[in-house]
Write a protein that holds these residues in place. Structure first.
Motif, PDB file in Angstrom:
ATOM      1  N   GLN A 178      17.759 -27.120  -8.965  1.00 13.69           N
ATOM      2  CA  GLN A 178      17.484 -27.261  -7.348  1.00 13.69           C
ATOM      3  C   GLN A 178      17.687 -28.608  -6.471  1.00 13.69           C
ATOM      4  OE1 GLN A 178      14.547 -25.374  -6.130  1.00 13.69           O
ATOM      5  NE2 GLN A 178      13.562 -26.238  -3.959  1.00 13.69           N
ATOM      6  N   ILE A 179      18.692 -29.137  -5.773  1.00 16.33           N
ATOM      7  CA  ILE A 179      18.066 -30.025  -5.249  1.00 16.33           C
ATOM      8  C   ILE A 179      18.149 -29.946  -3.492  1.00 16.33           C
ATOM      9  CG2 ILE A 179      19.759 -32.917  -4.600  1.00 16.33           C
ATOM     10  CD1 ILE A 179      21.613 -31.689  -6.917  1.00 16.33           C
ATOM     11  N   ASP A 180      16.709 -31.007  -3.108  1.00 19.87           N
ATOM     12  CA  ASP A 180      16.540 -30.678  -1.765  1.00 19.87           C
ATOM     13  C   ASP A 180      17.104 -32.503  -1.141  1.00 19.87           C
ATOM     14  OD1 ASP A 180      16.145 -28.232  -1.986  1.00 19.87           O
ATOM     15  OD2 ASP A 180      13.441 -28.074  -1.476  1.00 19.87           O
ATOM     16  N   ALA A 181      17.290 -32.327  -0.255  1.00 18.49           N
ATOM     17  CA  ALA A 181      18.095 -33.544   0.397  1.00 18.49           C
ATOM     18  C   ALA A 181      17.738 -33.705   1.854  1.00 18.49           C
ATOM     19  CB  ALA A 181      19.322 -34.213   0.259  1.00 18.49           C
ATOM     20  N   VAL A 194      14.096 -33.206  -7.301  1.00 21.90           N
ATOM     21  CA  VAL A 194      15.500 -32.515  -8.079  1.00 21.90           C
ATOM     22  C   VAL A 194      14.363 -31.576  -8.486  1.00 21.90           C
ATOM     23  CG1 VAL A 194      16.993 -32.474 -10.123  1.00 21.90           C
ATOM     24  CG2 VAL A 194      16.602 -33.967  -8.398  1.00 21.90           C
ATOM     25  N   ARG A 195      14.420 -30.095  -8.942  1.00 20.52           N
ATOM     26  CA  ARG A 195      13.724 -29.001  -9.584  1.00 20.52           C
ATOM     27  C   ARG A 195      14.711 -28.428 -10.419  1.00 20.52           C
ATOM     28  NH1 ARG A 195      10.240 -24.295  -7.248  1.00 20.52           N
ATOM     29  NH2 ARG A 195      11.628 -23.616  -7.006  1.00 20.52           N
ATOM     30  N   ALA A 340       9.578 -23.572 -22.562  1.00 24.28           N
ATOM     31  CA  ALA A 340       9.831 -22.322 -21.915  1.00 24.28           C
ATOM     32  C   ALA A 340       9.059 -22.031 -20.887  1.00 24.28           C
ATOM     33  CB  ALA A 340       9.908 -21.022 -23.291  1.00 24.28           C
ATOM     34  N   CYS A 341       9.765 -21.533 -19.816  1.00 26.10           N
ATOM     35  CA  CYS A 341       9.107 -20.784 -19.091  1.00 26.10           C
ATOM     36  C   CYS A 341       8.234 -21.591 -18.037  1.00 26.10           C
ATOM     37  CB  CYS A 341       8.643 -19.398 -18.946  1.00 26.10           C
ATOM     38  SG  CYS A 341       8.982 -18.527 -20.048  1.00 26.10           S
ATOM     39  N   THR A 342       8.753 -22.924 -17.986  1.00 26.46           N
ATOM     40  CA  THR A 342       8.754 -23.646 -16.910  1.00 26.46           C
ATOM     41  C   THR A 342       9.677 -24.655 -15.697  1.00 26.46           C
ATOM     42  OG1 THR A 342       9.268 -25.389 -18.923  1.00 26.46           O
ATOM     43  CG2 THR A 342       6.930 -24.851 -19.338  1.00 26.46           C
ATOM     44  N   SER A 343       9.547 -25.688 -15.077  1.00 29.29           N
ATOM     45  CA  SER A 343      10.226 -26.183 -13.929  1.00 29.29           C
ATOM     46  C   SER A 343       9.252 -27.728 -14.368  1.00 29.29           C
ATOM     47  CB  SER A 343       9.101 -25.836 -12.521  1.00 29.29           C
ATOM     48  OG  SER A 343       9.523 -24.448 -12.695  1.00 29.29           O
ATOM     49  N   TRP A 344      10.363 -27.997 -14.243  1.00 25.21           N
ATOM     50  CA  TRP A 344       9.972 -29.945 -13.470  1.00 25.21           C
ATOM     51  C   TRP A 344      10.688 -29.951 -12.086  1.00 25.21           C
ATOM     52  CZ3 TRP A 344      12.620 -31.879 -19.421  1.00 25.21           C
ATOM     53  CH2 TRP A 344      11.487 -31.528 -20.540  1.00 25.21           C
ATOM     54  N   ALA A 390       4.764 -34.190  -4.047  1.00 27.49           N
ATOM     55  CA  ALA A 390       3.688 -33.412  -3.769  1.00 27.49           C
ATOM     56  C   ALA A 390       3.983 -31.975  -2.547  1.00 27.49           C
ATOM     57  CB  ALA A 390       2.104 -33.740  -4.323  1.00 27.49           C
ATOM     58  N   SER A 391       4.570 -32.786  -1.784  1.00 26.18           N
ATOM     59  CA  SER A 391       4.425 -32.112  -1.049  1.00 26.18           C
ATOM     60  C   SER A 391       5.565 -31.484  -0.339  1.00 26.18           C
ATOM     61  CB  SER A 391       4.775 -33.303   0.790  1.00 26.18           C
ATOM     62  OG  SER A 391       5.548 -34.015   0.457  1.00 26.18           O
ATOM     63  N   ALA A 392       6.767 -31.917  -1.303  1.00 25.40           N
ATOM     64  CA  ALA A 392       8.111 -31.592  -1.799  1.00 25.40           C
ATOM     65  C   ALA A 392       7.882 -29.969  -2.533  1.00 25.40           C
ATOM     66  CB  ALA A 392       9.221 -32.133  -2.442  1.00 25.40           C
ATOM     67  N   ARG A 393       6.853 -30.516  -3.637  1.00 21.83           N
ATOM     68  CA  ARG A 393       6.887 -29.339  -4.106  1.00 21.83           C
ATOM     69  C   ARG A 393       6.600 -27.958  -4.009  1.00 21.83           C
ATOM     70  NH1 ARG A 393       3.290 -32.017  -8.166  1.00 21.83           N
ATOM     71  NH2 ARG A 393       5.657 -32.917  -9.456  1.00 21.83           N
TER      72      ARG A 393
END
Length: 648
Positions: A178-181, A194-195, A340-344, A390-393
């Motif tokens: 995922q890309i948020d711009a 980016v996530r 496994a089963c994580t987000s970066w 943190a706010s984007a997350r």
């Protein structure tokens, strides 16, 4: 007064060479990327990262090699972010690429915006376009998504700044990115969140590099907080060099580089990761990020004839560029295991460095770097980056307000597969994969999942190439529930080949051809035999496949290449002479014709091929076949500039 941040759609007109249809011949047995060799003296952690599993191939993706060099003015859809300071133009249909980032006060573009869309063979699926900023996930190389559409939507930001969200499934790693711009009001930098989410119950080798093209000038210097770099040219080796100067001179001035090269900077772990290009006015692009994205790289084409030719090849309407990149690892030869089963996630900021050129261009490297680091901190300080991340997350799971563009249907199919098998999946609230995106490529696989008791492959015409492929044991289990048929057994053979079970692949591909003679199984078995070292038998199968599907140009190229590799240039010419005119007219087929002719002693025919101003639209980066054929034919006669793609 600070201008509001806006997002709107826009139509651009660009000279564009159409991408063409995907190549229907799957490649479950290898990557297009060239092999590499790491110096034994390189750090242990780099060596360990390089040993983490690369994928065997890009399967189930198909090659994108149906383009030419003919460009026509074409209207293309874009999404534009604007805050009165910067204007960022994105192309969701082109891998979500940031095409342009304009400083509205000066009119200067901080990235290199190519004047046209001209594909060339530099990516993991072949087709790639120079310019802007692209997003690369999965494994070393320009991503499978670089010339494919992403899903795109508008997300309402809490600060009133609308955000462009783009997302897609990576089919090789089975993860969602995922890309948020967005452009906050008053900000001098484009913000990119980016996530990557790994929903799998196993660790996944991961790779990410954001790749920004910057216009090349003789007065542009590249700086990063490093005293060492890992350098590679086009001989396959990687070695440590000093920064700013190594044996070939001061490589922080890319336009003066004598050859094409990569420099991966050994960024200090305790510092803020950044890289910047500074010209004689003090301006230029800076890329700064939170610490997870700690790798930084410079790539330059160099001043050699081959490098200059590649610049003209990729930007035929004019312009030269270099690349500044940011990644998850120190170099692009490494992967890192994602649990496994994580987000970066991480935050990147792209903006004008606004440095003092006298200091940034000074002879004292430490003073120059310290000065630019201060200017980068003014653009986006470490504390600001952490707070903004943190706010984007917190916004990352918010549902889109409005859809803008559709990506592929593979994400929707992946969801249905996981529902059917009980595998975990993502929360789609923020990244929906609509069932409406399911198309002809997904149709037989969707029916296999959802229509119990039916066989979606019944009645398939063996003269027509299958539209699409899948990968993994879950699909194999589904296929095993069907009655044997030519297409079922063919897909089982390709799946076995993709996981390197060569004997099983061979058995299924033979079974497919027994059910109904078909070129696809014969060609697949030939590739298995080649991998097993049985090249003569493989060649016979490829020539049989070509006879079964003479209109498929990829089969002609594979049969001729195999014949040349087996020392049978006469057979290569027989295949060429028997092929339809449409297949014989391609530049790649003509190159093989010239090579085969020379090796049969038909020198006049080889000379005629080279005299025809041969053009190969998908000549591979680093490939020397054109110049090699010229030298083999004409000896020491100078290689014409339009045939010289040598990069070292």
């Amino acid at each position: 007064m600070t201008a509001d941040s806006t997002l709107h759609r826009q139509t651009l007109q660009l000279p564009l060479a159409p991408l063409g249809a995907d190549n229907p011949l799957p490649l479950p047995d290898g990557l297009l990327e060239a092999p590499f060799s790491l110096d034994d003296d390189l750090p242990a952690e780099l060596q360990a990262g390089a040993r983490i599993e690369q994928p065997r191939s890009m399967h189930p993706y198909l090659l994108q090699d149906g383009y030419g060099r003919g460009r026509q003015p074409t209207e293309v859809e874009a999404v534009v972010l604007d805050n009165g300071i910067l204007r960022a133009t994105f192309l969701p249909w082109l891998g979500g690429r940031l095409w342009s980032l304009v400083d509205l006060a000066t009119g200067e573009d901080l990235v290199y915006a190519n004047a046209c869309v001209q594909p060339a063979n530099l990516a993991l699926r072949n087709a790639w376009v120079a310019g802007g900023v692209e997003w690369n996930i999965g494994t070393k190389g320009h991503s499978a998504h670089t010339m494919a559409p992403l899903h795109a939507a508008v997300v309402d930001g809490p600060d009133g700044a609308p955000r462009l969200r783009m997302w897609e499934l990576d089919r090789v790693r089975r993860v969602v990115f995922q890309i948020d711009a967005w452009l906050p009001a008053g900000a001098r930098g484009l913000h990119v969140y980016v996530r990557i989410e790994n929903p799998n119950e196993a660790d996944v080798p991961m790779y990410w590099w954001s790749n920004a093209a910057v216009r090349q000038h003789a007065d542009l210097r590249v700086l990063a907080p490093a005293r060492r770099a890992y350098a590679t040219g086009y001989d396959g080796t990687v070695a440590e060099v000093s920064v700013p100067s190594a044996s070939a001179g001061d490589h922080t001035w890319p336009a003066a580089s004598p050859r094409s090269a990569d420099y991966f900077y050994a960024i200090e772990e305790t510092g803020q990761p950044w890289v910047a290009g500074v010209d004689s006015t003090g301006h230029g692009l800076a890329i700064v990020s939170t610490s997870r994205l700690h790798g930084r790289k410079l790539f330059c084409w160099g001043s050699g004839e081959g490098g200059r030719h590649w610049q003209r090849w990729l930007s035929p309407d004019g312009g030269e560029y270099l690349e500044l990149q940011a990644g998850l690892t120190a170099t692009q030869f490494e992967h890192v295991l994602m649990p496994a089963c994580t987000s970066w996630d991480w935050l990147e900021v792209y903006g004008d460095v606004t440095a003092d050129a006298r200091v940034a261009h000074g002879e004292d490297w430490d003073t120059a770097v310290a000065h630019v680091a201060g200017r980068v901190a003014e653009l986006a300080a470490p504390e600001y980056l952490d707070t903004t991340l943190a706010s984007a997350r917190a916004l990352a799971d918010q549902a889109p307000a409005q859809g803008l563009a559709a990506g592929s249907g593979w994400g929707a199919l992946e969801r249905e597969l996981r529902r059917a098998t009980g595998e975990p999946w993502i929360d789609e609230t923020s990244r929906p994969f609509s069932a409406a995106t399911l198309a002809a490529e997904q149709d037989p696989w969707h029916r296999l999942l959802t229509e119990s008791g039916t066989d979606p492959f019944t009645g398939a015409d063996p003269a027509a190439a299958p539209l699409s492929y899948v990968t993994g044991g879950l699909w194999e289990n589904r296929l095993h529930r069907l009655a044997p048929s030519w297409l079922r057994d063919y897909h089982l053979g390709v799946l076995a080949h993709a996981r390197a079970d060569l004997d099983t692949a061979r058995d299924y591909l033979r079974s497919s051809h027994t059910h109904r003679p078909n070129a696809w199984a014969r060609r697949g078995e030939a590739r298995v035999l080649t991998e097993q070292g049985e090249t003569s038998a493989a060649l016979e199968l490829l020539t049989e496949a070509l006879q079964l599907a003479p209109e498929e140009p990829g089969l002609l190229l594979e049969a001729m290449s195999a014949a040349l590799a087996a020392g049978r240039p006469g057979l290569a010419l027989t295949c060429f002479d028997s092929a339809p005119q449409a297949s014989r007219s391609s530049g790649r087929a003509r190159l093989l014709e010239g090579t085969a002719a020379l090796r049969t002693g038909a020198r006049d025919r080889a000379e005629a091929v080279l005299a025809s101003d041969l053009m190969i639209p998908d000549l591979r980066e680093g490939e020397r076949s054109l110049s090699d054929l010229w030298r083999e034919t004409f000896g020491d006669r100078p290689i014409p500039a339009h045939y010289d793609f040598r990069m070292n």
